[in-house]
Design an enzyme around this catalytic site. Structure first.
Site, PDB file in Angstrom:
ATOM      1  N   CYS A 124     -34.363 -61.098  26.006  1.00 13.41           N
ATOM      2  CA  CYS A 124     -32.957 -60.701  25.877  1.00 13.41           C
ATOM      3  C   CYS A 124     -32.741 -60.201  24.440  1.00 13.41           C
ATOM      4  O   CYS A 124     -33.597 -60.418  23.570  1.00 13.41           O
ATOM      5  CB  CYS A 124     -32.055 -61.906  26.133  1.00 13.41           C
ATOM      6  SG  CYS A 124     -32.354 -63.236  24.953  1.00 13.41           S
ATOM      7  N   HIS A 134     -30.920 -69.906  19.080  1.00 14.12           N
ATOM      8  CA  HIS A 134     -30.117 -71.028  19.591  1.00 14.12           C
ATOM      9  C   HIS A 134     -28.999 -71.480  18.651  1.00 14.12           C
ATOM     10  O   HIS A 134     -28.099 -72.187  19.064  1.00 14.12           O
ATOM     11  CB  HIS A 134     -30.995 -72.257  19.802  1.00 14.12           C
ATOM     12  CG  HIS A 134     -31.942 -72.146  20.937  1.00 14.12           C
ATOM     13  ND1 HIS A 134     -31.616 -71.533  22.115  1.00 14.12           N
ATOM     14  CD2 HIS A 134     -33.206 -72.597  21.096  1.00 14.12           C
ATOM     15  CE1 HIS A 134     -32.650 -71.610  22.935  1.00 14.12           C
ATOM     16  NE2 HIS A 134     -33.626 -72.242  22.342  1.00 14.12           N
ATOM     17  N   CYS A 192     -28.092 -66.102  17.707  1.00 14.20           N
ATOM     18  CA  CYS A 192     -27.636 -65.020  18.584  1.00 14.20           C
ATOM     19  C   CYS A 192     -26.117 -64.856  18.452  1.00 14.20           C
ATOM     20  O   CYS A 192     -25.385 -65.851  18.443  1.00 14.20           O
ATOM     21  CB  CYS A 192     -27.997 -65.354  20.024  1.00 14.20           C
ATOM     22  SG  CYS A 192     -27.336 -64.150  21.167  1.00 14.20           S
ATOM     23  N   HIS A 228     -30.768 -80.301  23.834  1.00 16.11           N
ATOM     24  CA  HIS A 228     -31.233 -78.919  23.686  1.00 16.11           C
ATOM     25  C   HIS A 228     -30.686 -78.379  22.354  1.00 16.11           C
ATOM     26  O   HIS A 228     -29.550 -78.680  21.977  1.00 16.11           O
ATOM     27  CB  HIS A 228     -30.727 -78.078  24.855  1.00 16.11           C
ATOM     28  CG  HIS A 228     -31.271 -76.681  24.866  1.00 16.11           C
ATOM     29  ND1 HIS A 228     -30.796 -75.696  24.018  1.00 16.11           N
ATOM     30  CD2 HIS A 228     -32.250 -76.100  25.597  1.00 16.11           C
ATOM     31  CE1 HIS A 228     -31.473 -74.573  24.246  1.00 16.11           C
ATOM     32  NE2 HIS A 228     -32.354 -74.797  25.196  1.00 16.11           N
ATOM     33  N   GLU A 258     -29.497 -75.535  21.332  1.00 16.60           N
ATOM     34  CA  GLU A 258     -28.208 -74.833  21.364  1.00 16.60           C
ATOM     35  C   GLU A 258     -27.067 -75.839  21.516  1.00 16.60           C
ATOM     36  O   GLU A 258     -26.021 -75.724  20.854  1.00 16.60           O
ATOM     37  CB  GLU A 258     -28.165 -73.835  22.531  1.00 16.60           C
ATOM     38  CG  GLU A 258     -26.841 -73.087  22.591  1.00 16.60           C
ATOM     39  CD  GLU A 258     -26.656 -72.294  23.883  1.00 16.60           C
ATOM     40  OE1 GLU A 258     -27.615 -71.663  24.343  1.00 16.60           O
ATOM     41  OE2 GLU A 258     -25.536 -72.320  24.425  1.00 16.60           O
ATOM     42  N   CYS A 315     -24.261 -66.669  29.269  1.00 12.64           N
ATOM     43  CA  CYS A 315     -24.588 -65.357  28.711  1.00 12.64           C
ATOM     44  C   CYS A 315     -24.800 -64.349  29.837  1.00 12.64           C
ATOM     45  O   CYS A 315     -25.490 -64.643  30.810  1.00 12.64           O
ATOM     46  CB  CYS A 315     -25.847 -65.493  27.858  1.00 12.64           C
ATOM     47  SG  CYS A 315     -26.438 -63.924  27.279  1.00 12.64           S
ATOM     48  N   SER A 356     -35.177 -73.416  29.328  1.00 15.70           N
ATOM     49  CA  SER A 356     -34.126 -73.804  30.298  1.00 15.70           C
ATOM     50  C   SER A 356     -33.847 -72.641  31.224  1.00 15.70           C
ATOM     51  O   SER A 356     -33.726 -72.783  32.440  1.00 15.70           O
ATOM     52  CB  SER A 356     -32.798 -74.074  29.589  1.00 15.70           C
ATOM     53  OG  SER A 356     -32.900 -75.150  28.753  1.00 15.70           O
ATOM     54  N   ASN A 357     -33.705 -71.474  30.619  1.00 17.21           N
ATOM     55  CA  ASN A 357     -33.412 -70.265  31.345  1.00 17.21           C
ATOM     56  C   ASN A 357     -34.546 -69.939  32.323  1.00 17.21           C
ATOM     57  O   ASN A 357     -34.306 -69.502  33.448  1.00 17.21           O
ATOM     58  CB  ASN A 357     -33.227 -69.195  30.261  1.00 17.21           C
ATOM     59  CG  ASN A 357     -33.387 -67.824  30.735  1.00 17.21           C
ATOM     60  OD1 ASN A 357     -34.367 -67.168  30.402  1.00 17.21           O
ATOM     61  ND2 ASN A 357     -32.443 -67.385  31.501  1.00 17.21           N
ATOM     62  N   SER A 400     -37.028 -65.395  27.594  1.00 18.44           N
ATOM     63  CA  SER A 400     -37.931 -65.737  26.490  1.00 18.44           C
ATOM     64  C   SER A 400     -39.376 -65.328  26.786  1.00 18.44           C
ATOM     65  O   SER A 400     -40.288 -65.724  26.065  1.00 18.44           O
ATOM     66  CB  SER A 400     -37.870 -67.246  26.231  1.00 18.44           C
ATOM     67  OG  SER A 400     -38.084 -67.945  27.452  1.00 18.44           O
TER      68      SER A 400
END
Ligand code: SF4
EC number: 1.17.7.4
Length: 281
Positions: free
Chosen positions: A15, A77, A99, A127, A129, A193, A222-223, A265
């Site tokens: 991303c 993050h 980001c 996490h 973030e 996002c 996670s994504n 990622s």
């Protein structure tokens, strides 16, 4: 040879938040040959190892406490305010690659907190973030990764709901419904996002077009977990791999169509390697 038709999903790969952080790191590494980074720059071991070979040094918060007079990259993050404070105390130059989407979310949560809202964050405990988001509220917000963690009977009547940027949109709205059905007034902020939620939709289309899907991601992403499940729901013949060595020839039959995709990622070069390997079967 099995004569497989193999295609990489054009929408997969980093991303823009990850591209931005890695470009920043590589610019400095090309010049200085060394750069500290607080935590894995991206949840992908193959990419982290590539950058380590260029001089990137991954450190944790314990090491940061004793570091002085160095340049330290903050990854996509983001970080809580305490990290920025420590950098001032230790004379560290922060290269801030947080980001912009995460920074905006941090500011929104801080504003809600300053207004006195009861803040609930749908996100993964511990996490990076989420730690950064919690830091905007002096760690007062409630983080939950499953609705079962909340006792609906004792929740305030009025809450402000946010999400970690990489959570599943479907789950977020399910949670929102459950809270509302329990009679709670929810100020809902869908802060997932768009790079993740759009990819969710695109992957459903992509995964349906192939006999098999090879989903490439680091295990810490996670994504990656969310998007793998999206593919698996659409196409049960979906396999999770972190590198090309994990692919098994027995997965595929003759003349099968194989789609390759990945998380936000997952580097494109890794998906290319996976494709090369599959083409040797
Ligand atoms: S997934 Fe979205 S929020 Fe997260 S780093 Fe990428 S662009 Fe930023």
């Amino acid at each position: 040879m099995k004569n497989l038709q193999v295609q990489i999903d054009a929408h997969s790969g980093f991303c823009f938040g990850v591209v931005y952080a890695i470009e920043m790191a590589e610019d400095i590494l090309d010049e200085a040959g060394v750069l500290y980074c607080l935590g894995d720059i991206v949840h992908n071991d193959e990419e982290v190892n590539r950058l380590k070979r260029k001089g990137l040094k991954i450190i944790d918060h314990e090491v940061l406490k004793d570091l002085r007079d160095e340049k330290v990259l903050i990854r996509a993050h983001g970080e809580p305010p305490s990290t920025y404070q420590l950098a001032i105390e230790n004379n560290l130059e922060l290269i801030d690659a947080s980001c912009p989407v995460v920074l905006k979310l941090q500011h929104r949560i801080k504003n809600s907190f300053d207004k006195g809202d009861s803040i609930y964050i749908y996100g993964k405990h511990a996490h990076a973030e989420v730690i950064g988001l919690l830091g905007q509220t002096n760690n007062k917000a409630v983080v939950f990764q499953d609705i079962s963690e909340l006792d609906l009977d004792t929740l305030p009547n009025n809450i402000t709901l946010y999400s970690q940027t990489t959570k599943s949109t479907d789950k977020f709205y399910e949670i929102n419904e459950i809270l509302k059905n329990a009679g709670i007034t929810v100020n809902t902020n869908d802060t997932i996002c768009r790079q993740v939620s759009n990819r969710d939709r695109e992957l459903r289309d992509f995964a349906g077009k192939f006999d098999h899907i090879v989903f490439v991601s680091g295990t810490k992403s996670s994504n990656g977990k969310v998007l793998f499940n999206v593919c698996k729901e659409t196409n049960p013949n979906t396999y999770f791999v972190s590198n090309s060595a994990q692919i098994e020839t027995s997965w595929f039959g003759e003349n099968d169509r194989v789609g390759i995709c990945g998380a936000t990622s997952t580097p494109m070069w890794l998906m290319e390697q996976v494709k090369e390997r599959i083409l040797t079967f």
